[in-house]
Design a protein around this motif. Structure first.
Motif, mmCIF file in Angstrom:
data_model
loop_
_atom_site.group_PDB
_atom_site.id
_atom_site.type_symbol
_atom_site.label_atom_id
_atom_site.label_comp_id
_atom_site.label_asym_id
_atom_site.label_seq_id
_atom_site.Cartn_x
_atom_site.Cartn_y
_atom_site.Cartn_z
ATOM 1 N N GLU A 51 0.833 -1.202 0.000
ATOM 2 C CA GLU A 51 0.000 0.000 0.000
ATOM 3 C C GLU A 51 0.870 1.255 0.000
ATOM 4 O O GLU A 51 0.439 2.326 -0.439
ATOM 5 C CB GLU A 51 -0.920 -0.031 1.227
ATOM 6 C CG GLU A 51 -2.044 0.964 1.212
ATOM 7 C CD GLU A 51 -3.023 0.768 0.063
ATOM 8 O OE1 GLU A 51 -3.062 -0.339 -0.509
ATOM 9 O OE2 GLU A 51 -3.740 1.734 -0.255
ATOM 10 N N HIS A 55 2.895 -2.347 13.436
ATOM 11 C CA HIS A 55 2.788 -0.886 13.578
ATOM 12 C C HIS A 55 3.349 -0.400 14.908
ATOM 13 O O HIS A 55 4.039 0.621 14.953
ATOM 14 C CB HIS A 55 1.324 -0.438 13.436
ATOM 15 C CG HIS A 55 0.791 -0.593 12.032
ATOM 16 N ND1 HIS A 55 -0.507 -0.320 11.693
ATOM 17 C CD2 HIS A 55 1.390 -1.002 10.876
ATOM 18 C CE1 HIS A 55 -0.676 -0.549 10.396
ATOM 19 N NE2 HIS A 55 0.452 -0.981 9.899
ATOM 20 N N TRP A 99 0.354 -12.286 6.241
ATOM 21 C CA TRP A 99 0.087 -11.714 7.569
ATOM 22 C C TRP A 99 -1.405 -11.609 7.875
ATOM 23 O O TRP A 99 -1.809 -11.488 9.028
ATOM 24 C CB TRP A 99 0.787 -10.371 7.748
ATOM 25 C CG TRP A 99 0.373 -9.272 6.818
ATOM 26 C CD1 TRP A 99 0.924 -8.983 5.607
ATOM 27 C CD2 TRP A 99 -0.657 -8.295 7.025
ATOM 28 N NE1 TRP A 99 0.310 -7.898 5.043
ATOM 29 C CE2 TRP A 99 -0.666 -7.455 5.894
ATOM 30 C CE3 TRP A 99 -1.571 -8.041 8.049
ATOM 31 C CZ2 TRP A 99 -1.554 -6.384 5.752
ATOM 32 C CZ3 TRP A 99 -2.456 -6.986 7.909
ATOM 33 C CH2 TRP A 99 -2.440 -6.172 6.779
ATOM 34 N N LYS A 101 -2.192 -12.276 1.331
ATOM 35 C CA LYS A 101 -1.082 -11.755 2.134
ATOM 36 C C LYS A 101 -0.931 -12.652 3.370
ATOM 37 O O LYS A 101 -1.888 -12.801 4.133
ATOM 38 C CB LYS A 101 -1.362 -10.313 2.566
ATOM 39 C CG LYS A 101 -1.554 -9.353 1.389
ATOM 40 C CD LYS A 101 -2.054 -8.003 1.890
ATOM 41 C CE LYS A 101 -2.645 -7.184 0.765
ATOM 42 N NZ LYS A 101 -1.676 -6.521 -0.091
ATOM 43 N N SER A 112 -7.953 6.817 5.619
ATOM 44 C CA SER A 112 -8.045 7.282 4.236
ATOM 45 C C SER A 112 -9.464 7.678 3.806
ATOM 46 O O SER A 112 -9.637 8.614 3.023
ATOM 47 C CB SER A 112 -7.502 6.196 3.306
ATOM 48 O OG SER A 112 -8.155 4.968 3.557
ATOM 49 N N ASP A 132 11.559 -1.618 2.114
ATOM 50 C CA ASP A 132 10.759 -2.832 2.245
ATOM 51 C C ASP A 132 11.735 -3.992 2.412
ATOM 52 O O ASP A 132 12.824 -3.970 1.827
ATOM 53 C CB ASP A 132 9.868 -3.062 1.012
ATOM 54 C CG ASP A 132 8.728 -4.035 1.317
ATOM 55 O OD1 ASP A 132 7.564 -3.578 1.395
ATOM 56 O OD2 ASP A 132 9.005 -5.244 1.501
ATOM 57 N N ASP A 142 -0.292 -4.737 9.973
ATOM 58 C CA ASP A 142 -0.880 -4.187 11.210
ATOM 59 C C ASP A 142 -0.089 -4.595 12.457
ATOM 60 O O ASP A 142 0.112 -3.781 13.361
ATOM 61 C CB ASP A 142 -2.322 -4.716 11.400
ATOM 62 C CG ASP A 142 -3.244 -4.357 10.253
ATOM 63 O OD1 ASP A 142 -2.802 -3.665 9.309
ATOM 64 O OD2 ASP A 142 -4.418 -4.793 10.298
#
Ligand SMILES: NC(=O)c1ccc[n+]([C@@H]2O[C@H](COP(=O)([O-])OP(=O)(O)OC[C@H]3O[C@@H](n4cnc5c(N)ncnc54)[C@H](O)[C@@H]3O)[C@@H](O)[C@H]2O)c1
Length: 357
Positions: A11, A75, A162, A160, A121, A32, A72
């Motif tokens: 993203e 974070h 995760w 994904k 967003s 990354d 997530d």
């Protein structure tokens, strides 16, 4: 110009596009773990300052703000590291995948005095911006109810790794968009009740978290909100149902902002109902193939962030606001677990603070 480092280039692609298209931001370096993805983004944007080592962003004196787009579950660590390194932070939603770690994160933010702006967003999509403007101008009159939903077939997201690991949930990753819209208008939601289901489609991916949820909420003024989400069921086409919607009904006007359709519906007292189409902004919001990335929202929020930095104003949602949303979500979860019991946000917060004191 504010200098931005970006970590996480899935993203993070959208934030790269936003920074590169902004006159207020300079994209300094991106990061990354996945070298191939770094190379892909470098080629895509002809931007070659990349690294696979997050420490390089943290230690770079030419970076003012770190934008965090990692899974997530990471974070907490990435936000705290950036703050400790003296950087302001832009973190994508959810700030955290539960209330766990909220106190520590708030303490680090307070001690370092740096900003943590959470990139919710949906607030920055054109119809939602128009809706907010009308609300702030008082055109809805007294708000009686807010209805928000985010309904999409998110099974593609489960590719994904995760998203199939501990810490991922449709609640904190997906329905949070609708919850945040409700809290934007009704910040003081006090109690919630809801029911949830986990479908066979969800179980096919080994997920046990609810993939269909319906909630009813009430704020301190007795105003009512509903929040709905379904994430692994087939959806109708966009002409029949939009993925996201926020309807505000008030004494003088009712409005609905939609996503991803660039549509805003209004009916104000004394006026005919109106549908405002913003199709000409499609390419601004959706810059890549398909509509799964929506870089225009990111453009809008980094311009807002820069404006706040210029003015010395706290960009919202900040940590406190994000944590209150997490507490509401914990209350929502408890209601699901107790088969619809009404749960008070105050009780969740009191219990949390007593536990971590
Ligand atoms: N509307 C929105 O605001 C929106 C939309 C989609 C995703 N997101 C959020 O963005 C975040 C990322 O989601 P995604 O869909 O891009 O996932 P993703 O898996 O596609 O991308 C995450 C990237 O982070 C990288 N990464 C993981 N650990 C790292 C580390 N220690 N150092 C550097 N890179 C690391 C991975 O290699 C991966 O490329 C999630 O928190 C998600 O909720 C927000």
């Amino acid at each position: 110009m504010y200098r931005m480092g970006v970590v996480g280039l899935g993203e993070g692609r959208s934030i790269m596009s936003a920074a590169l298209n902004s006159s207020r931001w300079k994209l300094a370096k991106v990061c990354d773990l996945n070298r191939e993805l770094c190379e892909q983004r470098a080629q895509e944007f002809d931007f070659h300052e990349w690294t696979t080592n997050y420490n390089e962003l943290l230690e770079d004196p030419d970076i003012d703000v770190i934008a965090i787009y990692t899974p997530d579950q990471l974070h907490f660590t990435h936000v705290c590291q950036a703050l400790e390194a003296g950087k302001d932070v832009l973190c994508t939603k959810p700030l955290l995948p539960s209330l766990e770690g909220a106190k520590e994160l708030m303490e680090v933010q307070e001690r370092t005095g740096k900003h943590v702006f959470v990139g919710q967003s949906s607030r920055f999509f054109e119809p939602m911006k128009r809706q907010r403007k009308d609300f702030e101008a008082g055109r809805n009159g007294e708000v009686e109810t807010v209805e928000a939903y985010y309904i999409t077939d998110g099974r593609w997201f489960l590719d994904k790794a995760w998203s199939r690991q501990k810490g991922f949930s449709w609640m904190y990753n997906f329905i949070i968009h609708a919850v945040d819209l409700v809290r934007w208008y009704l910040p003081d939601i006090q109690e919630v009740t809801g029911f949830g289901r986990s479908s066979a489609n969800n179980a096919a991916y080994g997920l046990e978290t609810w993939d269909t949820m319906r909630f009813l909420m009430r704020d301190s003024g007795g105003r009512i909100a509903t929040v709905s989400g379904s994430y692994t069921l087939p959806i109708l086409d966009l002409a029949a149902e939009t993925a996201m919607g926020c309807t505000i009904r008030g004494t003088k006007g009712t409005t609905r902002g939609e996503y991803p359709n660039l549509r805003y519906h209004t009916r104000f007292e004394g006026e005919e109902p109106a549908l405002h189409k913003m199709d000409d902004m499609h390419d601004y919001y959706f810059r890549f193939e398909g509509i799964s990335h929506h870089a225009g929202e990111y453009q809008n929020y980094i311009e807002y962030f820069a404006e706040c930095l210029d003015q010395g104003v706290t960009p919202m949602p900040n940590v406190e606001e994000a944590v209150t949303t997490l507490a509401l979500m914990e209350a929502m979860e408890r209601s699901l677990r107790s088969n619809g019991q009404v749960v008070k946000v105050k009780d969740v917060l009191e219990e949390y603070w007593a536990k971590v004191r």
